[in-house]
Design a protein around this motif. Sequence first.
Motif, PDB file in Angstrom:
ATOM      1  N   PHE A  14     -10.414 -14.462  16.675  1.00  0.00           N
ATOM      2  CA  PHE A  14     -10.733 -13.062  16.425  1.00  0.00           C
ATOM      3  C   PHE A  14     -11.884 -12.881  15.439  1.00  0.00           C
ATOM      4  CE2 PHE A  14      -6.330 -12.351  17.998  1.00  0.00           C
ATOM      5  CZ  PHE A  14      -6.681 -11.534  19.050  1.00  0.00           C
ATOM      6  N   TYR A  15     -12.093 -13.855  14.587  1.00  0.00           N
ATOM      7  CA  TYR A  15     -13.157 -13.694  13.589  1.00  0.00           C
ATOM      8  C   TYR A  15     -14.491 -14.211  14.109  1.00  0.00           C
ATOM      9  CZ  TYR A  15     -15.503 -13.631   9.073  1.00  0.00           C
ATOM     10  OH  TYR A  15     -16.377 -13.383   8.071  1.00  0.00           O
ATOM     11  N   ALA A  16     -14.457 -15.204  14.996  1.00  0.00           N
ATOM     12  CA  ALA A  16     -15.695 -15.843  15.446  1.00  0.00           C
ATOM     13  C   ALA A  16     -16.765 -14.876  15.962  1.00  0.00           C
ATOM     14  CB  ALA A  16     -15.386 -16.909  16.492  1.00  0.00           C
ATOM     15  N   PRO A  17     -16.409 -13.851  16.767  1.00  0.00           N
ATOM     16  CA  PRO A  17     -17.492 -12.986  17.252  1.00  0.00           C
ATOM     17  C   PRO A  17     -18.366 -12.424  16.135  1.00  0.00           C
ATOM     18  CG  PRO A  17     -15.502 -12.480  18.432  1.00  0.00           C
ATOM     19  CD  PRO A  17     -15.127 -13.479  17.362  1.00  0.00           C
ATOM     20  N   SER A  18     -17.758 -12.065  15.007  1.00  0.00           N
ATOM     21  CA  SER A  18     -18.552 -11.409  13.979  1.00  0.00           C
ATOM     22  C   SER A  18     -19.400 -12.379  13.168  1.00  0.00           C
ATOM     23  CB  SER A  18     -17.664 -10.572  13.055  1.00  0.00           C
ATOM     24  OG  SER A  18     -16.752 -11.400  12.407  1.00  0.00           O
ATOM     25  N   TRP A  45     -23.493 -10.418  26.276  1.00  0.00           N
ATOM     26  CA  TRP A  45     -23.084  -9.180  26.949  1.00  0.00           C
ATOM     27  C   TRP A  45     -24.206  -8.621  27.821  1.00  0.00           C
ATOM     28  CZ3 TRP A  45     -18.138  -7.507  27.026  1.00  0.00           C
ATOM     29  CH2 TRP A  45     -17.265  -8.064  26.089  1.00  0.00           C
ATOM     30  N   ILE A  75     -17.616  -1.110  23.662  1.00  0.00           N
ATOM     31  CA  ILE A  75     -16.924  -2.371  23.969  1.00  0.00           C
ATOM     32  C   ILE A  75     -17.489  -3.515  23.125  1.00  0.00           C
ATOM     33  CG2 ILE A  75     -16.552  -4.125  25.752  1.00  0.00           C
ATOM     34  CD1 ILE A  75     -16.393  -1.842  27.777  1.00  0.00           C
ATOM     35  N   TRP A  92     -15.789  -5.675  20.013  1.00  0.00           N
ATOM     36  CA  TRP A  92     -15.700  -7.143  20.084  1.00  0.00           C
ATOM     37  C   TRP A  92     -16.225  -7.769  18.798  1.00  0.00           C
ATOM     38  CZ3 TRP A  92     -19.730 -10.913  20.630  1.00  0.00           C
ATOM     39  CH2 TRP A  92     -19.270 -12.183  20.965  1.00  0.00           C
TER      40      TRP A  92
END
Lengths: 294, 297
Positions: B112-116, B125, B166, B170
């Motif tokens: 959950f943290y990796a995208p940021s 995207w 979206i 993310w």
Amino acid sequence: MNIIQKWAFNRKIKKKKRINRSLAGDIFLFALLAIFGLFSAYPLIMTASNAFKPLDELFVFPPTLFPRNLTMENFRDLSELIGNSWIPFSRYFFNTIFITLTGTVGHVLIASMCAYPLAKYRFPGRNIIFALVVYSLMFAPQVTATPNYMIISWIGLIDTPWAIILPAIASSLGLYLMKQFMEQIPFELVESAKIDGASEYRIFFQIVMPLVKPAWLTLIILLFQRLWTTDGGTYIFSEELKPLSYALRQIAQGSIERQGTVAAVAFIMMIVPVTFFIISQSRIVETFSHSGMK
Amino acid sequence: MRLTWKEMKLHKHHYILMAPYVILFILFTVVPVVMSLGISFTYFNMLEAPRFIGFDNYTKLLLDDEIFIIAIRNTLILAVVTGPVSYLLAFVFAWLINELKPKLRAFMTLIFYAPSISGNAFLIWLLIFSGDLHGYANAFLKEFGFIDNPIIWLRDPDYMLIVIIIVQLWLSLGVSFLAFIAGLQSVDKTLYEAGAIDGIQNRWQELWFITIPSMKPQLLFGAVMQITTSLAIAEVSMQLVGFPSVNYEGHTIVTHLIDFGSIQFDLGYASAIATVLFLIMIGANLLVRKVLRRMGE
């Protein structure tokens, strides 16, 4: 006994310990977690896997989650493109390392130096400084982009790496977290050192700093991640001073034949901070447990 | 007065320790904010000296600038959707993850943290929402018979905001998610036992009466971070739907600010936009603080 019954049975045994759980609630909540976990991970997995796909495989449908024919072609192309550029690759790499290292080390040191008195002593001016820091958490950096540019040019830092390093050193989030962390640490040690006649500076560098090592990591990863991806933007014009991410971005811009290279670039930009986070994760969570606002 | 002076002398080593940070902070944060406020009352193009024009920038901005109205509308839509949703998601996920075993917990935290922290990975995207049938989203929808013709996600005003929402969701779990994870781990475990004895029936009550009140400081911190991020959306919009976007449908206050600040070089006007955004942020923060104080009582 089938698997579901078995699971429900085990659940019941556990229930004795934790009465306030329901099976339906568990299933619902963990289904939710799994769905959003996939949503979160899918683009990252695609980014990574695209970097190892040959060009023709990048555009097939359904997109393959893992490459069928694993290839290093994209990375070879990338290094070739970089090799042909006017500035040697090592130069970009050195620039990024310099900015990231100086900025991060400077930030940890200087923010901790400021956080220590703020966390442990009451003196005139303390509340004003801390209030300013908290308020500055509340606005986006874009708000002050223009005056920042003017100030940096007045000091004569335009077109030097310091234009990026110095503002990063004064990041307010890091100071805030460090102060919250230091507040939680019992300072009996400091008191006794004081009685033994150690100076404030000695206390800070030899006692306080080693105590807050987990918090260093948090500050390091927050800033590392930001500086690693900085492209120099409006502050650095000279090609030989530009950081790595700028060079990579230039290469990535281009036609469809470059899609493989783009994927390789995205992968490199992503993997460094993520790896860093994996290594330091447990320590980081430790800092954030002290990071409340009161 | 003399007392203050005496006190200051007593703490002179502390001032010395603080000096480097405070000087840099004032130079790169406090002064720019004050300057921005001052410049907002002038006409300034960086070539000539600024000329004082009073509230002209503000009246023009709020009464005459139709694009700014669009930008405000979009920013508020984006903030109202992504702010609370990502805040809630960050909290719910942190809460669920907290019950997992340590190894799995570390793994899910990373997911959950990796995208940021993944730098430019959000550009994937572009591939997902690409407007032809090669775009993953289009190819997927066609494969399952939902559409016949590809949707031009990034150029069609009907879809642009949805795409930005979206992608922003993310990206946005980030710092507050970590703060929540840590906050949950520091909740005093004996409170739960005490709660069970006092008649707490299920996990929802446990959440409302014990967990939330115990981690108010982290909740507040997360809210501040989330408000700031969600009101300052720009990068995602510029990279995905273009700058300027078709019909300004992806335009936000910050992209409007960037437009005047770095393209049209009307710095007075840009500063007025910055000031308005700053006021909105402070307002939103005060409001949220009030709401959070009442939670779990």
